[in-house]
Scaffold this motif. Structure first.
Motif, mmCIF file in Angstrom:
data_model
loop_
_atom_site.group_PDB
_atom_site.id
_atom_site.type_symbol
_atom_site.label_atom_id
_atom_site.label_comp_id
_atom_site.label_asym_id
_atom_site.label_seq_id
_atom_site.Cartn_x
_atom_site.Cartn_y
_atom_site.Cartn_z
ATOM 1 N N UNK A 291 0.815 -1.204 0.000
ATOM 2 C CA UNK A 291 0.000 0.000 0.000
ATOM 3 C C UNK A 291 0.852 1.257 0.000
ATOM 4 N N UNK A 292 0.318 2.318 -0.606
ATOM 5 C CA UNK A 292 1.037 3.593 -0.677
ATOM 6 C C UNK A 292 0.432 4.563 0.334
ATOM 7 N N UNK A 293 1.171 5.609 0.725
ATOM 8 C CA UNK A 293 0.659 6.552 1.726
ATOM 9 C C UNK A 293 -0.401 7.486 1.157
ATOM 10 N N UNK A 294 -1.125 8.132 2.064
ATOM 11 C CA UNK A 294 -2.089 9.159 1.658
ATOM 12 C C UNK A 294 -1.322 10.343 1.089
ATOM 13 N N UNK A 295 -2.034 11.198 0.342
ATOM 14 C CA UNK A 295 -1.426 12.386 -0.251
ATOM 15 C C UNK A 295 -2.175 13.606 0.279
ATOM 16 N N UNK A 296 -1.533 14.365 1.158
ATOM 17 C CA UNK A 296 -2.191 15.487 1.826
ATOM 18 C C UNK A 296 -1.740 16.850 1.319
ATOM 19 N N UNK A 297 -0.890 16.894 0.311
ATOM 20 C CA UNK A 297 -0.420 18.152 -0.256
ATOM 21 C C UNK A 297 -1.602 18.911 -0.858
ATOM 22 N N UNK A 298 -1.890 20.149 -0.403
ATOM 23 C CA UNK A 298 -3.056 20.890 -0.915
ATOM 24 C C UNK A 298 -2.932 21.296 -2.374
ATOM 25 N N UNK A 299 -1.734 21.195 -2.949
ATOM 26 C CA UNK A 299 -1.535 21.563 -4.362
ATOM 27 C C UNK A 299 -1.202 20.346 -5.220
ATOM 28 N N UNK A 300 -1.504 19.166 -4.721
ATOM 29 C CA UNK A 300 -1.134 17.951 -5.453
ATOM 30 C C UNK A 300 -1.964 17.822 -6.725
ATOM 31 N N UNK A 301 -1.314 17.607 -7.887
ATOM 32 C CA UNK A 301 -2.033 17.578 -9.158
ATOM 33 C C UNK A 301 -1.590 16.423 -10.056
ATOM 34 N N UNK A 302 -1.237 15.286 -9.437
ATOM 35 C CA UNK A 302 -0.790 14.132 -10.209
ATOM 36 C C UNK A 302 -1.515 12.872 -9.746
ATOM 37 N N UNK A 303 -1.211 11.760 -10.389
ATOM 38 C CA UNK A 303 -1.670 10.439 -9.970
ATOM 39 C C UNK A 303 -0.456 9.648 -9.523
ATOM 40 N N UNK A 304 -0.540 9.058 -8.348
ATOM 41 C CA UNK A 304 0.522 8.179 -7.849
ATOM 42 C C UNK A 304 -0.055 6.779 -7.706
ATOM 43 N N UNK A 305 0.701 5.788 -8.157
ATOM 44 C CA UNK A 305 0.250 4.403 -8.129
ATOM 45 C C UNK A 305 1.304 3.564 -7.421
ATOM 46 N N UNK A 306 0.924 2.357 -7.001
ATOM 47 C CA UNK A 306 1.819 1.489 -6.241
ATOM 48 C C UNK A 306 3.115 1.212 -7.005
ATOM 49 N N UNK A 307 4.170 0.940 -6.244
ATOM 50 C CA UNK A 307 5.468 0.630 -6.838
ATOM 51 C C UNK A 307 5.357 -0.583 -7.755
ATOM 52 N N UNK B 163 -9.265 -3.080 8.149
ATOM 53 C CA UNK B 163 -8.031 -3.829 8.400
ATOM 54 C C UNK B 163 -7.017 -3.427 7.334
ATOM 55 N N UNK B 164 -6.280 -2.367 7.614
ATOM 56 C CA UNK B 164 -5.303 -1.912 6.637
ATOM 57 C C UNK B 164 -5.390 -0.422 6.411
ATOM 58 N N UNK B 165 -5.291 -0.006 5.152
ATOM 59 C CA UNK B 165 -5.201 1.406 4.811
ATOM 60 C C UNK B 165 -6.564 2.094 4.914
ATOM 61 N N UNK B 166 -6.578 3.251 5.542
ATOM 62 C CA UNK B 166 -7.824 3.955 5.822
ATOM 63 C C UNK B 166 -8.351 4.676 4.592
ATOM 64 N N UNK B 167 -9.672 4.827 4.556
ATOM 65 C CA UNK B 167 -10.320 5.595 3.499
ATOM 66 C C UNK B 167 -11.689 6.030 3.976
ATOM 67 N N UNK B 168 -12.310 6.900 3.198
ATOM 68 C CA UNK B 168 -13.652 7.401 3.481
ATOM 69 C C UNK B 168 -14.511 7.291 2.240
ATOM 70 N N UNK B 169 -15.809 7.233 2.442
ATOM 71 C CA UNK B 169 -16.810 7.388 1.383
ATOM 72 C C UNK B 169 -16.580 6.465 0.195
#
Length: 661
Positions: A80-96, A550-556
């Protein structure tokens, strides 16, 4: 201008969400807690862990059916990859070990002769009618039989439009919308069909021009079929036959059939209409129960100021009351043959009318089928449609009109983990003329009101449904409901007041058969923060914001689909600017093991977007998802260019199966 447009889009999406999710269910149907001794205190204790919840009665899935018996011990093969909290983030990040690249964006050419997209959005409606529409959503890959893993058709919904469709946003002149803007918005709705294939280097590419490429929009003629075809309630001044309608609206999730057709589902169509006659509106169930505007204008675009068919105010001077029936012609399943670009799309009225999120198929070995749907509004219901006939793989032509007859059911859940499908059939349990249902046509037209009468269970915004490829268990996302506990009582399936994070429901049909009329249910998981979490000020996170992931958190949880090996992929849709969502960061794509319930984060999208739409090539070595309404400059990712809703292609760097070990 850039900052102004970002603010305008953010405001527009907030208003859209408020309109889309407005609770309008007046039924007061009983919550599950009212059907048993289970109390709210008992349900909420300990954050309602899955182990503690079970089926609230110690029962397992009917027949002991478990997907784990047919799957490898370890199902998810990426970290799993980390959350992205940068308020100016404008890309897509995918697993290694994976690569994601923009594949098909708003404005890309579809039909022959389409001009290149203009970055200042100055294209006219005629150009837009040949180009990719906005806000890509549900989609499906249809393979060519001679080379299915390398050549197919990608069919993509365009749910709605953003202010960025126009150079300076949506305008009004003297209180009216310019017709040219309205036409462009209508052209940007609907569906795109595009041909795709692998090139000589093994890279997927769009084929343009192509005989198969096609844009279907809010201006495309469509045939009305099934019980409502030609019915008095479908006739308008422009269509006195009641058999043809222009266009499809607000196509959110999707469905497909085993005979190779696409099902576009009409969700929040009610926001496009207005009925200004308060007396008529008060007694017209087909308008009021669906939340059509009774104000001075429709809730979203004010199209009625330029296009009279969206003004549903009754007009006694015109045949069939003018356009009072036009809203009746939306809210259906639209069947599209992607392999015949000359075919006319068909609205299948046997499915019933509501704000349908999807029409997910399940096919039994004996050919019996069901199509599962959520009605995506606070306090609405889960449905399934069971065709009267059976799918015959050996006789494709015989399947073409299977969707014109069958039975629509709505789910009623009990707190002990049992459930039943209530048939929306004229004459059944009060669905009679005395209660406003003169025939089966009225039952289907007013499916929400019929479901109210049958005591259906109000749910926390039921959205996508996914069917496990081996067990045929049905998983349904209940995205959120911040009015649960206010307008709707807390119960076992919807256990949290102010439910900001949502949950996923699991249904096991009796005998594992899609045509069954009873089932067992459980909560597969509750989304939200970890139990015992603390906020930025060090205070414990309230119980209604904690889940049991059980694992990486998410909402909605919103989009939902199984790959062929039984991995459950979960897409999210929340406002990442809200303070309560800061822990979650940007919206995500995650993968869950249905046996162990482990969840891993696979992808995060740009700031402001929704992650939606999900499909694979048959060999599962290519995955497509959609980035809807990115908030900054995606896919250019330069912080300047007008953002474009985009279909993203994901492949594994070693050429392997997506998500596999």
């Amino acid at each position: 201008m850039k900052k102004h447009m970002e603010q305008e889009c953010a405001r527009f999406h907030q208003e859209m969400q408020a309109h889309d999710d407005l609770a309008i269910n007046p039924s007061n149907n009983p919550a599950l807690a009212a059907l048993s001794s289970v109390t709210r205190r008992h349900v909420l204790k300990g954050g309602l862990g899955v182990a503690a919840l079970g089926f609230l009665g110690g029962c397992g899935l009917e027949g002991g059916q478990k997907a784990s018996g047919e799957l490898p011990a370890r199902l998810i093969g990426f970290d799993g990859i980390p959350v992205q909290q940068d308020p100016a983030f404008d890309r897509v990040i995918v697993a290694e070990g994976y690569t994601a690249r923009a594949f098909f964006s708003w404005g890309d050419p579809v039909e022959r002769g389409a001009p290149a997209w203009k970055a200042d959005a100055s294209d006219g409606w005629q150009a837009q009618s040949l180009q990719a529409g906005e806000n890509h959503d549900g989609m499906h890959y249809f393979p060519f039989a001679d080379d299915p893993d390398r050549h197919g058709l990608l069919v993509i919904n365009h749910e709605y439009v953003n202010p960025t469709l126009h150079p300076q946003g949506m305008s009004k002149v003297g209180g009216r919308r310019p017709l040219a803007e309205v036409r462009k918005e209508q052209a940007a709705h609907g569906v795109s069909v595009i041909e795709v294939s692998k090139d000589a280097q093994g890279q997927w590419q769009r084929i343009y021009p192509s005989h198969y490429n096609r844009r279907i929009s809010a201006l495309t003629p469509m045939r009305i079929s099934g019980p409502l075809a030609g019915h008095a309630s479908m006739k308008t001044a422009a269509d006195p036959s009641g058999r043809e309608v222009l266009g499809t609206l607000n196509n959110c999730s999707r469905g497909f059939t085993p005979w190779g057709t696409y099902l576009a589902c009409e969700e929040n169509w009610h926001n496009y209409f207005v009925n200004r006659d308060r007396e008529d509106y008060a007694q017209r169930v087909s308008h009021k129960r669906y939340g059509i505007s009774n104000g001075s204008a429709s809730k979203t675009y004010s199209w009625e100021s330029a296009d009279p068919r969206f003004d549903a105010t009754p007009d006694a001077t015109q045949p069939h009351g003018g356009y009072v029936n036009e809203p009746h012609r939306f809210g259906w399943v639209v069947e599209i043959d992607p392999f015949d670009p000359n075919s006319k799309p068909v609205k299948r009225t046997a499915f019933g009318r509501f704000c349908r999120e999807c029409a997910t198929p399940s096919v039994a070995a004996d050919g019996r089928m069901a199509f599962y749907s959520g009605d995506d509004t606070r306090g609405e219901y889960v449905y399934k449609f069971v065709p009267a006939g059976r799918y015959d793989a050996a006789n494709p032509a015989a399947n073409r009109d299977l969707l014109d007859s069958g039975t629509l059911y709505v789910a009623r859940l009990a707190a002990d983990g049992s459930g039943e499908w209530k048939a929306l059939v004229h004459g059944n349990e009060g669905l009679v003329a005395e209660n406003g249902f003169a025939s089966q046509s009225e039952v289907l037209l007013n499916a929400r009101a019929a479901a109210d009468l049958l005591g259906a269970t109000p749910m926390d915004r039921p959205e996508w449904a996914a069917v496990h490829p081996q067990s045929l268990d049905v998983f349904v996302t209940l995205t959120n409901n911040d009015q649960r506990g206010d307008k709707f009582a807390v119960d076992a399936a919807n256990p949290r007041p102010q439910n900001l994070h949502g949950q996923i429901l699991r249904i096991n049909e009796a005998g594992n058969h899609p045509a069954a009329t009873t089932f067992r249910w459980e909560l597969f998981l509750l989304a939200g923060e970890a139990d015992g979490s603390k906020d930025a000020d060090g205070r414990p996170v309230p119980a209604h914001l904690t889940g049991n992931i059980k694992g990486d958190l998410f909402s909605s949880p919103d989009g939902l689909a199984f790959d062929k090996d039984g991995r459950l992929w979960i897409e999210t849709d929340y406002d990442d600017a809200e303070p309560v969502m800061q822990t979650m960061g940007c919206n995500q794509l995650l993968c869950a093991d249905p046996a162990t319930r482990e969840v891993r984060r696979f992808l995060v999208g740009p700031r402001g977007c929704e992650i939606t739409g999900l499909t694979w090539s048959p060999d599962s070595r290519a995955m497509w998802i959609n980035i809807q309404h990115p908030g900054i400059s995606y896919p250019a990712s330069d912080g300047v260019t007008r953002p474009r809703s985009t279909t993203v292609l994901i492949t594994r760097d070693d050429g392997g199966v997506i998500g596999a070990v």
